[in-house]
Design a protein around this motif. Structure first.
Motif, PDB file in Angstrom:
ATOM      1  N   ARG A  67       0.574  -1.141  -0.071  1.00 31.18           N
ATOM      2  CA  ARG A  67      -0.156   0.065  -0.054  1.00 31.18           C
ATOM      3  C   ARG A  67       0.853   1.357   0.007  1.00 31.18           C
ATOM      4  NH1 ARG A  67      -2.497  -3.208   4.187  1.00 31.18           N
ATOM      5  NH2 ARG A  67      -1.443  -1.882   5.775  1.00 31.18           N
ATOM      6  N   CYS A  68       1.820   1.284  -0.854  1.00 28.61           N
ATOM      7  CA  CYS A  68       3.040   2.097  -0.848  1.00 28.61           C
ATOM      8  C   CYS A  68       2.287   3.628  -1.059  1.00 28.61           C
ATOM      9  CB  CYS A  68       3.897   1.880  -2.069  1.00 28.61           C
ATOM     10  SG  CYS A  68       5.352   3.400  -1.954  1.00 28.61           S
ATOM     11  N   PRO A  69       2.675   4.673   0.109  1.00 25.91           N
ATOM     12  CA  PRO A  69       2.164   5.901  -0.152  1.00 25.91           C
ATOM     13  C   PRO A  69       3.039   6.879  -0.965  1.00 25.91           C
ATOM     14  CG  PRO A  69       3.125   5.704   2.027  1.00 25.91           C
ATOM     15  CD  PRO A  69       3.232   4.038   1.084  1.00 25.91           C
ATOM     16  N   GLY A  70       4.100   6.215  -1.332  1.00 31.49           N
ATOM     17  CA  GLY A  70       5.224   7.387  -1.844  1.00 31.49           C
ATOM     18  C   GLY A  70       6.528   7.409  -0.989  1.00 31.49           C
ATOM     19  N   LEU A  71       7.362   7.526  -1.670  1.00 27.90           N
ATOM     20  CA  LEU A  71       8.663   7.524  -0.868  1.00 27.90           C
ATOM     21  C   LEU A  71       8.830   8.563   0.245  1.00 27.90           C
ATOM     22  CD1 LEU A  71      11.412   6.133  -1.004  1.00 27.90           C
ATOM     23  CD2 LEU A  71      12.562   7.816  -2.466  1.00 27.90           C
ATOM     24  N   ASP A  72       8.482   9.659   0.119  1.00 29.26           N
ATOM     25  CA  ASP A  72       8.532  10.819   1.076  1.00 29.26           C
ATOM     26  C   ASP A  72       7.670  10.344   2.399  1.00 29.26           C
ATOM     27  OD1 ASP A  72      10.145  12.111  -0.541  1.00 29.26           O
ATOM     28  OD2 ASP A  72       8.407  13.406  -1.341  1.00 29.26           O
ATOM     29  N   ARG A  73       6.559   9.606   1.998  1.00 32.38           N
ATOM     30  CA  ARG A  73       5.647   9.244   3.278  1.00 32.38           C
ATOM     31  C   ARG A  73       5.929   7.583   3.629  1.00 32.38           C
ATOM     32  NH1 ARG A  73      -0.006  10.716   1.451  1.00 32.38           N
ATOM     33  NH2 ARG A  73       0.591  10.026  -0.532  1.00 32.38           N
ATOM     34  N   CYS A  74       7.127   6.973   3.255  1.00 30.13           N
ATOM     35  CA  CYS A  74       7.254   5.636   3.384  1.00 30.13           C
ATOM     36  C   CYS A  74       6.877   5.445   5.012  1.00 30.13           C
ATOM     37  CB  CYS A  74       8.728   5.318   3.005  1.00 30.13           C
ATOM     38  SG  CYS A  74       9.118   3.569   3.464  1.00 30.13           S
ATOM     39  N   PRO A  75       6.299   4.559   5.374  1.00 32.95           N
ATOM     40  CA  PRO A  75       6.067   4.195   7.093  1.00 32.95           C
ATOM     41  C   PRO A  75       7.285   3.248   7.631  1.00 32.95           C
ATOM     42  CG  PRO A  75       4.515   3.099   5.709  1.00 32.95           C
ATOM     43  CD  PRO A  75       5.243   3.861   4.695  1.00 32.95           C
ATOM     44  N   ASP A  77      10.516   1.382   9.055  1.00 35.16           N
ATOM     45  CA  ASP A  77      11.416   2.119   9.961  1.00 35.16           C
ATOM     46  C   ASP A  77      12.487   2.553   9.377  1.00 35.16           C
ATOM     47  OD1 ASP A  77       9.761   1.146  11.966  1.00 35.16           O
ATOM     48  OD2 ASP A  77      11.086  -0.793  12.126  1.00 35.16           O
ATOM     49  N   PHE A  78      13.051   2.188   8.231  1.00 33.85           N
ATOM     50  CA  PHE A  78      14.238   2.575   7.401  1.00 33.85           C
ATOM     51  C   PHE A  78      13.587   2.972   6.157  1.00 33.85           C
ATOM     52  CE2 PHE A  78      18.460   1.524   5.424  1.00 33.85           C
ATOM     53  CZ  PHE A  78      18.752   2.768   5.285  1.00 33.85           C
ATOM     54  N   GLN A  79      13.397   4.376   5.789  1.00 32.90           N
ATOM     55  CA  GLN A  79      12.647   4.637   4.691  1.00 32.90           C
ATOM     56  C   GLN A  79      13.314   4.441   3.330  1.00 32.90           C
ATOM     57  OE1 GLN A  79      12.980   9.046   3.900  1.00 32.90           O
ATOM     58  NE2 GLN A  79      10.503   9.043   4.189  1.00 32.90           N
ATOM     59  N   GLY A  80      12.384   4.022   2.668  1.00 27.40           N
ATOM     60  CA  GLY A  80      12.846   3.729   1.242  1.00 27.40           C
ATOM     61  C   GLY A  80      13.376   2.186   1.142  1.00 27.40           C
ATOM     62  N   HIS A  81      13.538   1.452   2.216  1.00 24.12           N
ATOM     63  CA  HIS A  81      13.688  -0.025   2.527  1.00 24.12           C
ATOM     64  C   HIS A  81      12.874  -0.885   3.046  1.00 24.12           C
ATOM     65  CE1 HIS A  81      17.440   2.478   1.970  1.00 24.12           C
ATOM     66  NE2 HIS A  81      18.043   1.603   1.508  1.00 24.12           N
ATOM     67  N   TYR A  82      12.874  -2.062   2.709  1.00 22.01           N
ATOM     68  CA  TYR A  82      12.211  -3.055   3.153  1.00 22.01           C
ATOM     69  C   TYR A  82      13.114  -4.283   3.920  1.00 22.01           C
ATOM     70  CZ  TYR A  82      12.698  -5.551  -0.959  1.00 22.01           C
ATOM     71  OH  TYR A  82      13.352  -6.334  -2.135  1.00 22.01           O
ATOM     72  N   LEU A  96      17.740 -17.925   9.663  1.00 25.96           N
ATOM     73  CA  LEU A  96      16.844 -16.836   9.133  1.00 25.96           C
ATOM     74  C   LEU A  96      17.547 -15.566   9.266  1.00 25.96           C
ATOM     75  CD1 LEU A  96      14.392 -16.990   7.473  1.00 25.96           C
ATOM     76  CD2 LEU A  96      13.191 -16.342   9.361  1.00 25.96           C
ATOM     77  N   VAL A  97      17.979 -14.868   8.114  1.00 27.88           N
ATOM     78  CA  VAL A  97      18.695 -13.738   8.071  1.00 27.88           C
ATOM     79  C   VAL A  97      17.938 -12.614   7.677  1.00 27.88           C
ATOM     80  CG1 VAL A  97      20.853 -12.587   7.259  1.00 27.88           C
ATOM     81  CG2 VAL A  97      20.982 -15.156   7.866  1.00 27.88           C
ATOM     82  N   GLU A  98      18.110 -11.395   8.200  1.00 33.96           N
ATOM     83  CA  GLU A  98      17.308 -10.453   7.716  1.00 33.96           C
ATOM     84  C   GLU A  98      18.218  -9.271   7.111  1.00 33.96           C
ATOM     85  OE1 GLU A  98      14.316  -6.640   9.692  1.00 33.96           O
ATOM     86  OE2 GLU A  98      15.415  -8.100  11.022  1.00 33.96           O
ATOM     87  N   ARG A  99      17.710  -8.714   6.022  1.00 38.08           N
ATOM     88  CA  ARG A  99      18.638  -7.451   5.459  1.00 38.08           C
ATOM     89  C   ARG A  99      17.710  -6.539   5.014  1.00 38.08           C
ATOM     90  NH1 ARG A  99      21.428 -12.336   3.485  1.00 38.08           N
ATOM     91  NH2 ARG A  99      23.824 -12.176   4.264  1.00 38.08           N
ATOM     92  N   LYS A 100      18.054  -5.370   5.082  1.00 40.39           N
ATOM     93  CA  LYS A 100      17.362  -4.036   4.739  1.00 40.39           C
ATOM     94  C   LYS A 100      17.927  -4.019   3.038  1.00 40.39           C
ATOM     95  CE  LYS A 100      15.281  -3.036   8.446  1.00 40.39           C
ATOM     96  NZ  LYS A 100      13.794  -2.939   8.483  1.00 40.39           N
ATOM     97  N   VAL A 101      16.726  -3.971   2.339  1.00 40.56           N
ATOM     98  CA  VAL A 101      16.966  -3.864   0.843  1.00 40.56           C
ATOM     99  C   VAL A 101      16.095  -2.713   0.243  1.00 40.56           C
ATOM    100  CG1 VAL A 101      16.383  -4.957  -1.331  1.00 40.56           C
ATOM    101  CG2 VAL A 101      17.037  -6.194   0.636  1.00 40.56           C
ATOM    102  N   PRO A 102      16.892  -1.770  -0.699  1.00 36.87           N
ATOM    103  CA  PRO A 102      16.072  -0.636  -0.974  1.00 36.87           C
ATOM    104  C   PRO A 102      15.024  -0.884  -1.908  1.00 36.87           C
ATOM    105  CG  PRO A 102      18.302  -0.850  -2.124  1.00 36.87           C
ATOM    106  CD  PRO A 102      18.161  -1.975  -0.841  1.00 36.87           C
TER     107      PRO A 102
END
Length: 317
Positions: A67-75, A77-82, A96-102
């Motif tokens: 439900r992406c609201p746009g990059l500027d309003r990314c909810p 924790d690390f904006q622009g990354h998931y 199980l390894v977690e990585r933050k990906v743009p």
């Protein structure tokens, strides 16, 4: 949205254990987690329950991205990354390894920021460099421009395939036909491939040079930048009020360095012969044909001439 840790921190004793189990059960039913388990059938439920915090972040980020609201309003924790979960086997143990990906929007922004860093503009309207480009729209605005537009497109394609040549383009035509826009488009497209560029609006640049007479450091830095960049565009050359010093010592120095080294580009209302007449006249010494010709010897042999026909786009706005 609260993190899983914040939710559980509010609880104590049996309620903590019960709520933890409920959250783990909910996560195991989450579509993103079910998809992960389908891709990695080796993941045992016990391992997933041990990594409930990672699963929570993974599922939460996925819902936000859906439900992406746009990059500027990314909810996230690390904006622009998931959060992306990967399965790794370390010393025979599955982890199980977690990585933050743009995300794609963040990647596009990073690419655009990188492009902007490769481009310097002096006195040129920034909208010409940042409003975005669409090749179909560029071609369709005025069919009379098609031959010139095709030549610019061909130049860009040739550079991508074969690298930078020594020759640039001399784009001339009537007022408002889109010369600056086309050269900005060329600069933007070649910056994508890694080339640096400078675009200079000549009337304002020449006026500003007068102030640099007392600032040798700034003058030297500006001239060296124009010498060194991969692509240099003199926009609206022929509209400036020249002095002998600007013509012979600044322009002459820049062009003398770049010829046979790097391509230089021009937009003008003059054809080449008209530009030579303009460069032969200064506000101090009057007409000096041989000096205008000397500068043209550093321009004409090192450009392909492009005549841009078309309507005045400014009157149509």
């Amino acid at each position: 949205m609260d993190s899983l840790g914040q939710l559980l921190k509010q609880m104590r004793g049996p309620s903590f254990i019960q709520r933890s189990q409920e959250i783990a059960d909910e996560l195991l039913r989450d579509p993103a987690v079910r998809e992960l388990r389908k891709e990695h059938p080796e993941l045992e439920e016990s391992l997933l329950r041990m990594n409930v915090t990672r699963l929570y972040q993974f599922a939460t980020d996925r819902r936000h991205c859906d439900r992406c609201p746009g990059l500027d309003r990314c909810p996230n924790d690390f904006q622009g990354h998931y959060s992306k979960l990967e399965v790794e086997v370390v010393n025979g143990i599955t982890e199980l390894v977690e990585r933050k990906v743009p995300c794609t929007l963040q990647t596009a922004k990073q690419q655009e920021d990188l492009i902007k860093k490769r481009i310097r503009s002096f006195y040129v309207d920034e909208r010409a460099l940042s409003e975005g480009y669409n090749e179909v729209e560029i071609m369709g605005k005025d069919r009379n421009r098609a031959p010139a537009v095709n030549q610019v497109f061909r130049y860009i394609r040739d550079v991508r395939e074969n690298g930078l040549p020594n020759k640039g383009l001399y784009l001339y035509g009537s007022f408002g036909t889109g010369k600056t826009f086309l050269m900005s488009y060329l600069l933007h497209e070649l910056a994508i491939t890694g080339h640096t560029g400078v675009i200079v609006y000549m009337p304002d640049f020449v006026e500003d040079l007068k102030g640099m007479l007392s600032d040798n450091v700034k003058l030297k830095e500006t001239v060296e930048l124009m010498k060194a960049c991969d692509l240099l565009i003199f926009d609206d050359i022929g509209a400036e009020n020249l002095s002998p010093w600007v013509r012979d010592h600044v322009l002459g120095s820049i062009l003398n360095y770049r010829m046979n080294r790097k391509p230089t580009f021009y937009t003008s209302n003059y054809a080449l012969d008209g530009l030579e007449r303009h460069l032969s006249f200064t506000n101090k010494d009057g007409e000096e044909g041989h000096k205008g010709q000397r500068l043209m010897d550093r321009i004409a042999p090192f450009v392909d001439v492009v005549h841009l026909h078309g309507e005045n786009q400014r009157r149509r706005q």
